[in-house]
Write a protein that holds these residues in place. Structure first.
Motif, mmCIF file in Angstrom:
data_model
loop_
_atom_site.group_PDB
_atom_site.id
_atom_site.type_symbol
_atom_site.label_atom_id
_atom_site.label_comp_id
_atom_site.label_asym_id
_atom_site.label_seq_id
_atom_site.Cartn_x
_atom_site.Cartn_y
_atom_site.Cartn_z
ATOM 1 N N CYS A 42 9.577 6.425 1.948
ATOM 2 C CA CYS A 42 8.483 7.337 2.168
ATOM 3 C C CYS A 42 7.594 6.961 3.202
ATOM 4 C CB CYS A 42 7.668 7.521 0.954
ATOM 5 S SG CYS A 42 6.155 8.818 0.998
ATOM 6 N N THR A 43 7.612 7.764 4.134
ATOM 7 C CA THR A 43 6.477 7.422 5.366
ATOM 8 C C THR A 43 5.353 8.015 5.352
ATOM 9 O OG1 THR A 43 7.678 9.510 6.601
ATOM 10 C CG2 THR A 43 8.818 7.165 6.988
ATOM 11 N N ARG A 44 4.705 8.541 4.334
ATOM 12 C CA ARG A 44 3.479 9.288 4.317
ATOM 13 C C ARG A 44 2.385 8.320 3.996
ATOM 14 N NH1 ARG A 44 3.211 14.210 6.544
ATOM 15 N NH2 ARG A 44 4.842 15.711 5.865
ATOM 16 N N VAL A 45 2.889 7.041 3.866
ATOM 17 C CA VAL A 45 1.572 6.196 3.367
ATOM 18 C C VAL A 45 2.125 4.811 4.125
ATOM 19 C CG1 VAL A 45 1.264 4.657 1.273
ATOM 20 C CG2 VAL A 45 1.791 7.069 1.124
ATOM 21 N N HIS B 155 2.117 19.980 1.154
ATOM 22 C CA HIS B 155 3.367 19.603 1.410
ATOM 23 C C HIS B 155 3.460 17.682 1.368
ATOM 24 C CE1 HIS B 155 7.359 19.253 3.133
ATOM 25 N NE2 HIS B 155 7.552 20.739 2.909
ATOM 26 N N ALA B 156 2.634 17.060 2.203
ATOM 27 C CA ALA B 156 2.394 15.803 2.067
ATOM 28 C C ALA B 156 2.150 15.291 0.743
ATOM 29 C CB ALA B 156 1.487 15.129 3.188
ATOM 30 N N THR B 157 1.293 15.711 -0.032
ATOM 31 C CA THR B 157 0.845 15.399 -1.417
ATOM 32 C C THR B 157 2.051 15.400 -2.236
ATOM 33 O OG1 THR B 157 -1.200 16.308 -0.975
ATOM 34 C CG2 THR B 157 -0.558 15.823 -3.309
ATOM 35 N N SER C 280 -1.019 11.575 6.361
ATOM 36 C CA SER C 280 -0.779 10.115 5.769
ATOM 37 C C SER C 280 -1.910 10.137 4.612
ATOM 38 C CB SER C 280 -1.138 8.909 6.579
ATOM 39 O OG SER C 280 0.226 8.462 7.093
ATOM 40 N N LEU C 281 -1.407 9.580 3.354
ATOM 41 C CA LEU C 281 -2.330 9.210 2.404
ATOM 42 C C LEU C 281 -2.622 7.975 2.282
ATOM 43 C CD1 LEU C 281 -0.769 11.847 -0.626
ATOM 44 C CD2 LEU C 281 -2.405 12.215 1.461
ATOM 45 N N GLY D 89 1.761 24.931 0.136
ATOM 46 C CA GLY D 89 2.481 23.736 0.723
ATOM 47 C C GLY D 89 2.952 22.824 -0.383
ATOM 48 N N TYR D 90 2.405 22.485 -1.521
ATOM 49 C CA TYR D 90 3.030 21.755 -2.477
ATOM 50 C C TYR D 90 4.065 22.372 -3.221
ATOM 51 C CZ TYR D 90 2.438 18.181 -6.307
ATOM 52 O OH TYR D 90 2.797 17.294 -7.148
ATOM 53 N N ALA D 91 4.029 23.387 -3.498
ATOM 54 C CA ALA D 91 5.163 24.039 -3.870
ATOM 55 C C ALA D 91 6.590 24.278 -3.165
ATOM 56 C CB ALA D 91 4.688 25.700 -4.441
#
Ligand SMILES: Nc1ncnc2c1ncn2[C@@H]1O[C@H](COP(=O)(O)OP(=O)(O)O)[C@@H](O)[C@H]1O
Ligand SMILES: [Mg+2]
Length: 310
Positions: A43-46, A107-109, A198-199, A256-258
């Motif tokens: 995962c590249t979001r963090v 989306h990212a979440t 990023s989170l 976005g989440y959905a």
């Protein structure tokens, strides 16, 4: 760092940031545990931890060795990034659109939630756990209402929101639980120079015990945190019709989440409302104690949430 922080961070040039935890407890800090686990999934979001240091207490007699305390984590510095809170206020100041950003953040979440569910233990909340969840929320409401009289007129309706969740549990409804961020809001999301969200800051609420923070929870808890954050941004950013702006951002974020997860948080209205209510109750208590000028922000949400019950 000059930012208002609960921990202390040192930035090395524009390559690394070292976060030093001000409050430590035995066991791996989730702000190390979760980003490490996420990095292993690809995962590249963090930002992936590059190094960390801990204190290992000396063994006490023959029993198991005491768990080490995580003292600090070094991670890549996202140079040129801006946090979501600042971006939302900037957008509000010039009346720029923030819908696309909110959609991408949803989306990212979802991507981060999916990766955490993949990498770490998950569980199913059944009747006893659901009743326990609703009871804990009710208890927090009662103690907040005892301290902040402004909550009193809404107590009945807010309790009903929690009771709706408990009632679903009694009919056999179950919900998935997993590791979550634990303290998600606009300030915990960075939009990088490459325009990717990023989170950061997976510590959870440091005032809660570590065992509780590490327990699988419904991911909607994080979503509720972010939704509340849109309300704050609209109020602080001085929008003429803050509820409309926040409503638009909530819809975009959930969509976005959905899109990324296949699960729309709005399809579980009782669970979402209970978590939003729990968060707003916490905010009322916090603002009453620390920033009374801000109390109207969560109180507006309390009135909206109370009016929405049945
Ligand atoms: N990897 C990073 N790259 C760039 N800035 C960062 C990074 N991590 C944190 N920051 C900045 O430091 C601030 C505080 O970091 P955070 O992890 O949220 O600490 P705290 O636990 O004190 O809230 C963030 O709001 C952000 O502005
Ligand atoms: Mg933070």
């Amino acid at each position: 760092m000059t930012a208002e922080q609960s921990n202390s961070s040192v930035v090395y040039g524009d390559t690394f940031i070292l976060k030093l935890f001000r409050r430590v407890s035995p066991g791996t800090n989730p702000d190390l545990e979760l980003p490490l686990a996420l990095a292993r999934t690809g995962c590249t979001r963090v930002p992936a931890p590059a190094a960390w240091f801990e204190a290992a207490p000396p063994p006490e007699g023959p029993g198991p060795r005491p768990e080490p305390f995580t003292l600090g984590v070094l991670q890549p510095y996202l140079a040129g990034s801006t946090d979501g809170w600042q971006l939302a206020l900037d957008a509000l100041a010039v009346r720029a659109d923030f819908t696309d950003a909110a959609h991408a953040l949803g989306h990212a979440t979802a991507e981060v939630h999916l990766a955490m569910a993949d990498a770490l233990p998950v569980s199913v909340l059944r009747r006893p756990q659901i009743e326990h969840l609703a009871a804990a929320m009710s208890e927090r409401l009662d103690s907040a209402a005892a301290a902040v009289p402004a909550l009193q007129p809404y107590r009945g309706a807010l309790h009903a929101a929690y009771e709706d969740v408990a009632a679903l549990g009694r009919t056999g409804r179950t919900w998935a639980a997993q590791r979550i961020h634990g303290d998600l809001h606009l300030g915990q999301a960075l939009l990088t120079a490459e325009r990717q969200w990023s989170l950061i800051d997976f510590e959870g609420e440091p005032s809660r015990p570590l065992a509780e923070r590490r327990r699988p929870q419904p991911p909607v808890r994080d979503i509720a945190g972010m939704l509340r954050s849109f309300d704050y941004a609209a109020a602080v950013g001085g929008h003429d019709t803050p509820q409309d702006w926040a409503g638009g951002m909530r819809a975009a974020y959930c969509a976005g989440y959905a899109e990324a997860s296949g699960t729309d948080p709005r399809d579980e209205p009782e669970l979402l409302r209970a978590h939003e209510t729990d968060k707003a109750v916490y905010e009322v208590l916090y603002e009453a104690r620390h920033r009374p000028d801000w109390l109207p922000v969560p109180m507006t949400a309390i009135r909206r949430l109370a009016a929405a019950v049945r």
